[in-house]
Design an enzyme around this catalytic site. Structure first.
Site, PDB file in Angstrom:
ATOM      1  N   GLY A  73       0.823  -1.213   0.000  1.00 15.65           N
ATOM      2  CA  GLY A  73       0.000   0.000   0.000  1.00 15.65           C
ATOM      3  C   GLY A  73       0.850   1.252   0.000  1.00 15.65           C
ATOM      4  O   GLY A  73       2.070   1.205   0.117  1.00 15.65           O
ATOM      5  N   GLY A  79       2.667   3.632   1.413  1.00 17.36           N
ATOM      6  CA  GLY A  79       3.292   3.880   2.710  1.00 17.36           C
ATOM      7  C   GLY A  79       3.882   5.269   2.819  1.00 17.36           C
ATOM      8  O   GLY A  79       4.238   5.728   3.892  1.00 17.36           O
ATOM      9  N   LYS A 118       4.260  11.987  -3.374  1.00 20.46           N
ATOM     10  CA  LYS A 118       5.106  10.885  -2.904  1.00 20.46           C
ATOM     11  C   LYS A 118       6.159  11.452  -1.943  1.00 20.46           C
ATOM     12  O   LYS A 118       6.901  12.361  -2.318  1.00 20.46           O
ATOM     13  CB  LYS A 118       5.781  10.211  -4.103  1.00 20.46           C
ATOM     14  CG  LYS A 118       6.649   9.027  -3.750  1.00 20.46           C
ATOM     15  CD  LYS A 118       7.089   8.301  -5.006  1.00 20.46           C
ATOM     16  CE  LYS A 118       8.120   7.226  -4.697  1.00 20.46           C
ATOM     17  NZ  LYS A 118       8.621   6.601  -5.919  1.00 20.46           N
ATOM     18  N   ASP A 129       9.224   5.733   7.374  1.00 25.06           N
ATOM     19  CA  ASP A 129       8.905   7.072   7.878  1.00 25.06           C
ATOM     20  C   ASP A 129       7.979   7.855   6.948  1.00 25.06           C
ATOM     21  O   ASP A 129       7.599   8.985   7.242  1.00 25.06           O
ATOM     22  CB  ASP A 129      10.204   7.875   8.101  1.00 25.06           C
ATOM     23  CG  ASP A 129      10.999   8.051   6.811  1.00 25.06           C
ATOM     24  OD1 ASP A 129      10.542   7.577   5.743  1.00 25.06           O
ATOM     25  OD2 ASP A 129      12.080   8.651   6.876  1.00 25.06           O
ATOM     26  N   ARG A 147       3.522  13.233  -8.644  1.00 27.32           N
ATOM     27  CA  ARG A 147       3.589  12.305  -9.771  1.00 27.32           C
ATOM     28  C   ARG A 147       2.245  12.276 -10.476  1.00 27.32           C
ATOM     29  O   ARG A 147       1.202  12.293  -9.823  1.00 27.32           O
ATOM     30  CB  ARG A 147       3.929  10.934  -9.183  1.00 27.32           C
ATOM     31  CG  ARG A 147       3.961   9.805 -10.140  1.00 27.32           C
ATOM     32  CD  ARG A 147       4.831   8.693  -9.603  1.00 27.32           C
ATOM     33  NE  ARG A 147       4.151   7.868  -8.601  1.00 27.32           N
ATOM     34  CZ  ARG A 147       4.728   6.820  -8.012  1.00 27.32           C
ATOM     35  NH1 ARG A 147       5.970   6.483  -8.314  1.00 27.32           N
ATOM     36  NH2 ARG A 147       4.069   6.115  -7.129  1.00 27.32           N
ATOM     37  N   ARG A 207      -2.036  -1.299  -9.947  1.00 23.23           N
ATOM     38  CA  ARG A 207      -0.884  -2.182 -10.107  1.00 23.23           C
ATOM     39  C   ARG A 207      -1.366  -3.624 -10.175  1.00 23.23           C
ATOM     40  O   ARG A 207      -2.485  -3.927  -9.732  1.00 23.23           O
ATOM     41  CB  ARG A 207       0.034  -2.049  -8.885  1.00 23.23           C
ATOM     42  CG  ARG A 207       0.416  -0.616  -8.579  1.00 23.23           C
ATOM     43  CD  ARG A 207       0.554  -0.381  -7.069  1.00 23.23           C
ATOM     44  NE  ARG A 207       0.630   1.055  -6.762  1.00 23.23           N
ATOM     45  CZ  ARG A 207       1.751   1.747  -6.683  1.00 23.23           C
ATOM     46  NH1 ARG A 207       2.897   1.132  -6.842  1.00 23.23           N
ATOM     47  NH2 ARG A 207       1.743   3.038  -6.441  1.00 23.23           N
ATOM     48  N   ASP A 262       4.053  -4.927  -7.416  1.00 22.94           N
ATOM     49  CA  ASP A 262       3.474  -3.644  -6.983  1.00 22.94           C
ATOM     50  C   ASP A 262       4.022  -2.485  -7.808  1.00 22.94           C
ATOM     51  O   ASP A 262       3.507  -1.375  -7.743  1.00 22.94           O
ATOM     52  CB  ASP A 262       3.719  -3.401  -5.487  1.00 22.94           C
ATOM     53  CG  ASP A 262       5.180  -3.541  -5.104  1.00 22.94           C
ATOM     54  OD1 ASP A 262       5.755  -4.615  -5.375  1.00 22.94           O
ATOM     55  OD2 ASP A 262       5.750  -2.580  -4.566  1.00 22.94           O
ATOM     56  N   ASN A 263       5.077  -2.747  -8.576  1.00 17.93           N
ATOM     57  CA  ASN A 263       5.609  -1.723  -9.469  1.00 17.93           C
ATOM     58  C   ASN A 263       5.310  -2.057 -10.923  1.00 17.93           C
ATOM     59  O   ASN A 263       5.999  -1.603 -11.832  1.00 17.93           O
ATOM     60  CB  ASN A 263       7.124  -1.583  -9.281  1.00 17.93           C
ATOM     61  CG  ASN A 263       7.476  -0.998  -7.926  1.00 17.93           C
ATOM     62  OD1 ASN A 263       6.662  -0.285  -7.326  1.00 17.93           O
ATOM     63  ND2 ASN A 263       8.662  -1.290  -7.431  1.00 17.93           N
ATOM     64  N   ASP A 290       7.988   4.093 -10.581  1.00 14.95           N
ATOM     65  CA  ASP A 290       8.979   3.936  -9.514  1.00 14.95           C
ATOM     66  C   ASP A 290      10.413   3.861 -10.027  1.00 14.95           C
ATOM     67  O   ASP A 290      10.941   2.791 -10.320  1.00 14.95           O
ATOM     68  CB  ASP A 290       8.683   2.709  -8.639  1.00 14.95           C
ATOM     69  CG  ASP A 290       7.810   3.122  -7.470  1.00 14.95           C
ATOM     70  OD1 ASP A 290       7.308   4.250  -7.485  1.00 14.95           O
ATOM     71  OD2 ASP A 290       7.650   2.323  -6.529  1.00 14.95           O
TER      72      ASP A 290
HETATM   73  P1  AMP Z   1       8.884   0.796  -3.461  1.00 14.78           P
HETATM   74  O1  AMP Z   1      10.105   0.000  -3.207  1.00 14.78           O
HETATM   75  O2  AMP Z   1       9.127   2.296  -3.458  1.00 14.78           O
HETATM   76  O3  AMP Z   1       8.110   0.356  -4.644  1.00 14.78           O
HETATM   77  O4  AMP Z   1       7.953   0.582  -2.199  1.00 14.78           O
HETATM   78  C1  AMP Z   1       7.504  -0.674  -1.767  1.00 14.78           C
HETATM   79  C2  AMP Z   1       6.603  -0.485  -0.571  1.00 14.78           C
HETATM   80  O5  AMP Z   1       7.322   0.124   0.501  1.00 14.78           O
HETATM   81  C3  AMP Z   1       5.405   0.418  -0.811  1.00 14.78           C
HETATM   82  O6  AMP Z   1       4.339  -0.074  -0.054  1.00 14.78           O
HETATM   83  C4  AMP Z   1       5.875   1.753  -0.288  1.00 14.78           C
HETATM   84  O7  AMP Z   1       4.801   2.580   0.091  1.00 14.78           O
HETATM   85  C5  AMP Z   1       6.701   1.332   0.910  1.00 14.78           C
HETATM   86  N1  AMP Z   1       7.735   2.323   1.264  1.00 14.78           N
HETATM   87  C6  AMP Z   1       8.876   2.595   0.593  1.00 14.78           C
HETATM   88  N2  AMP Z   1       9.579   3.558   1.230  1.00 14.78           N
HETATM   89  C7  AMP Z   1       8.869   3.913   2.329  1.00 14.78           C
HETATM   90  C8  AMP Z   1       9.054   4.845   3.395  1.00 14.78           C
HETATM   91  N3  AMP Z   1      10.131   5.632   3.465  1.00 14.78           N
HETATM   92  N4  AMP Z   1       8.102   4.902   4.347  1.00 14.78           N
HETATM   93  C9  AMP Z   1       7.015   4.127   4.295  1.00 14.78           C
HETATM   94  N5  AMP Z   1       6.782   3.233   3.337  1.00 14.78           N
HETATM   95  C10 AMP Z   1       7.683   3.121   2.357  1.00 14.78           C
HETATM   96 MG    MG Z   2       6.557   1.027  -5.571  1.00 12.61          MG
END
Ligand code: AMP
Ligand code: MG
Length: 498
Positions: free
Chosen positions: A94, A96, A117, A129, A180, A187, A256-257, A266
């Site tokens: 989700g 995050g 983002k 965070d 973005r 996804r 998810d990407n 991403d």
């Molecule tokens: P990503 O690797 O950016 O595609 O993210 C994979 C998952 O990790 C997604 O659910 C993002 O929302 C979560 N995520 C990545 N970085 C952070 C962060 N700094 N804080 C909270 N969630 C994160």
């Molecule tokens: Mg992602």
């Protein structure tokens, strides 16, 4: 800061169709306030395409694109999704660190998502965070816009805002938010989220929503689920073929990407390959090379198979029949991929007609580049002059060892023979220049620009952005941007800890 309860009037007409889906699809949420938001970059031409009022924007861009104020009609939500990460399934990921503000319509009437983002923690943040640092935000801004200019389906970057607050990684870094724009943020993992919970009605609602956004003609199809799957298969095949033709390594092709729209999403550990090598991996966490350059088509198909699984109950009540039909639709992937790859390789070679053996001719070039360890982008570009009769630049790039020398003479002879059969061989050089870019966001150049930006100097970033968003046209004074990293540099690594 403007009172966050008061919506901003007059910016653009926002809607949020996703927020009208049932509970469970998302959580309404607010951005963490940014203490001193400062606009770093605004994509003015994209803002204009989206109908943003320039005066309202001039006055409020930093507040809006940090999430401090919400434009009228926007309803910030965090979207739920799951995903296979490096092959292992996470039932809950989700948004995050992202919030979907809502949708706007562009000048052609297309509905586009606008998402923040890096806007702080959400109920999906798990241990994170919710934030982003300036470097990764500007990196995504740059690479997304470069990809768009290269003709690759991609999410776009509308703005980058520094929050004025620190983000803690290995050290404290300046925080930022990226805005973005995407055809949608649906996804493969969004479908997986509900399928994993056996919420078949939700999968069905999501399917209708996706069809509405991306495949409206599928609504009237004999089998809408299958028609949607076929649409995604076609778009992903086109997308990955574009990546492969440009030497782009996405780096984190988790489900998810992997978008339903067929847009690249991403830009974390991505990279443009320099020395041609199908085994190229840049991500520091991709130990097994799962997402290596040469694996990308196979992985895209694997991701599509995960999407197909979620749709099985909607394809046919007889599971066996549903699986057979899904498989048949997935078989469309290699077909579409090969077709797009062949079309693109002919263009890269300057060919307008189709002849048996063109695919092998392109393959021969890749083998030559690999044997030579030659820079992919520059070697492809050198074909332009070579097509005009001056093969010196091409030869100097690819004749780096004995084997490559012998491959090179054979290959150049074969290609020239093939070119001579073209009806308009004389314009081949210009055609090659229009598809084989001169300026791509080279890893080291991007890092240099980001380092300067982190220290408050955006000049190198702007310079790189300017060239990579007009990538086919040579401009005097920018040759440094076309140079690959020196062989003495340590191997380039990208980090997911964005
Ligand atoms: P990503 O690797 O950016 O595609 O993210 C994979 C998952 O990790 C997604 O659910 C993002 O929302 C979560 N995520 C990545 N970085 C952070 C962060 N700094 N804080 C909270 N969630 C994160
Ligand atoms: Mg992602």
């Amino acid at each position: 800061m403007t009172d966050p309860i008061q919506p901003l009037e007059g910016l653009v007409t926002f809607d949020n169709t996703y927020a009208r889906l049932p509970d469970g699809f998302f959580v309404p949420w607010r951005a963490e306030p940014a203490s001193r938001p400062q606009l770093l970059k605004l994509n003015e031409s994209l803002a204009a395409e989206l109908g943003f009022d320039p005066d309202v924007l001039a006055a409020a861009a930093a507040e809006v694109f940090s999430g401090n104020i919400v434009p009228r009609g926007a309803e910030p939500i965090a979207q739920a999704y799951a995903g296979h990460q490096f092959g292992g399934f996470s039932p809950q990921l989700g948004d995050g660190r992202a919030l979907l503000l809502g949708e706007v319509k562009d000048q052609q009437g297309r509905r586009l998502d606008v998402q923040l983002k890096g806007s702080g923690r959400t109920p999906f943040s798990r241990g994170g965070d919710g934030k982003a640092a300036i470097g990764p935000v500007l990196r995504e801004y740059l690479v997304a816009e470069a990809m768009h200019a290269l003709g690759v389906p991609t999410t776009r970057a509308l703005a980058a805002v520094a929050t004025g607050d620190p983000v803690y990684r290995e050290t404290a870094l300046p925080g930022a938010v990226l805005t973005r724009v995407a055809s949608s943020h649906l996804r493969v993992g969004t479908f997986q989220f509900f399928a994993a919970r056996d919420q078949r009605d939700h999968v069905e609602q999501l399917m209708h929503y996706a069809i509405d956004r991306h495949d409206p003609q599928a609504a009237d199809s004999e089998n809408p689920a299958l028609a949607l799957l076929a649409g995604v298969v076609e778009r992903q095949a086109l997308l990955v073929s574009r990546w492969m033709l440009l030497g782009f390594v996405h780096g984190v092709m988790n489900t998810d990407n992997s978008t339903i729209s067929g847009e690249t999403i991403d830009y974390g550990p991505c990279a443009f390959m320099e020395s041609y090598d199908p085994a190229s991996v840049y991500s520091s966490i991709d130990h097994g090379g799962r997402y290596a350059f040469g694996n990308q088509p196979k992985i895209a198909l694997w991701n599509l198979a995960r999407l197909a699984e979620t749709l099985i109950p909607l394809i046919d009540s007889d599971e066996e029949r549903a699986v057979a039909r899904a498989k048949e639709t997935l078989d469309g992937f290699p077909e579409a991929y090969v077709r797009e790859q062949l079309r693109g390789s002919r263009a890269k070679l300057g060919l307008r007609t189709e002849t048996e053996g063109d695919a092998e001719l392109f393959q021969g070039l890749l083998e030559l580049l690999e044997a030579a360890g030659a820079d992919y982008t520059n070697s492809m570009r050198a074909l332009a002059r070579a097509a005009e009769g001056d093969t010196a630049a091409l030869r100097s790039r690819v004749e780096t060892n004995e084997r490559a020398e012998s491959l090179a003479s054979d290959w150049i002879t074969a290609w020239q023979a093939r070119l001579s059969k073209e009806p308009e061989a004389t314009s081949a050089g210009d055609r090659i220049r229009s598809v084989n870019p001169l300026y791509v966001p080279r890893n080291e150049k991007v890092e240099d620009a980001l380092r300067a930006a982190e220290e408050g100097d955006l000049t190198p970033f702007d310079r790189l952005l300017e060239r990579t968003t007009a990538p086919f046209e040579r401009v005097e004074g920018f040759d440094d941007l076309t140079e690959p990293a020196s062989p003495e540099s340590p191997p380039y690594r990208t980090f997911c800890g964005t």
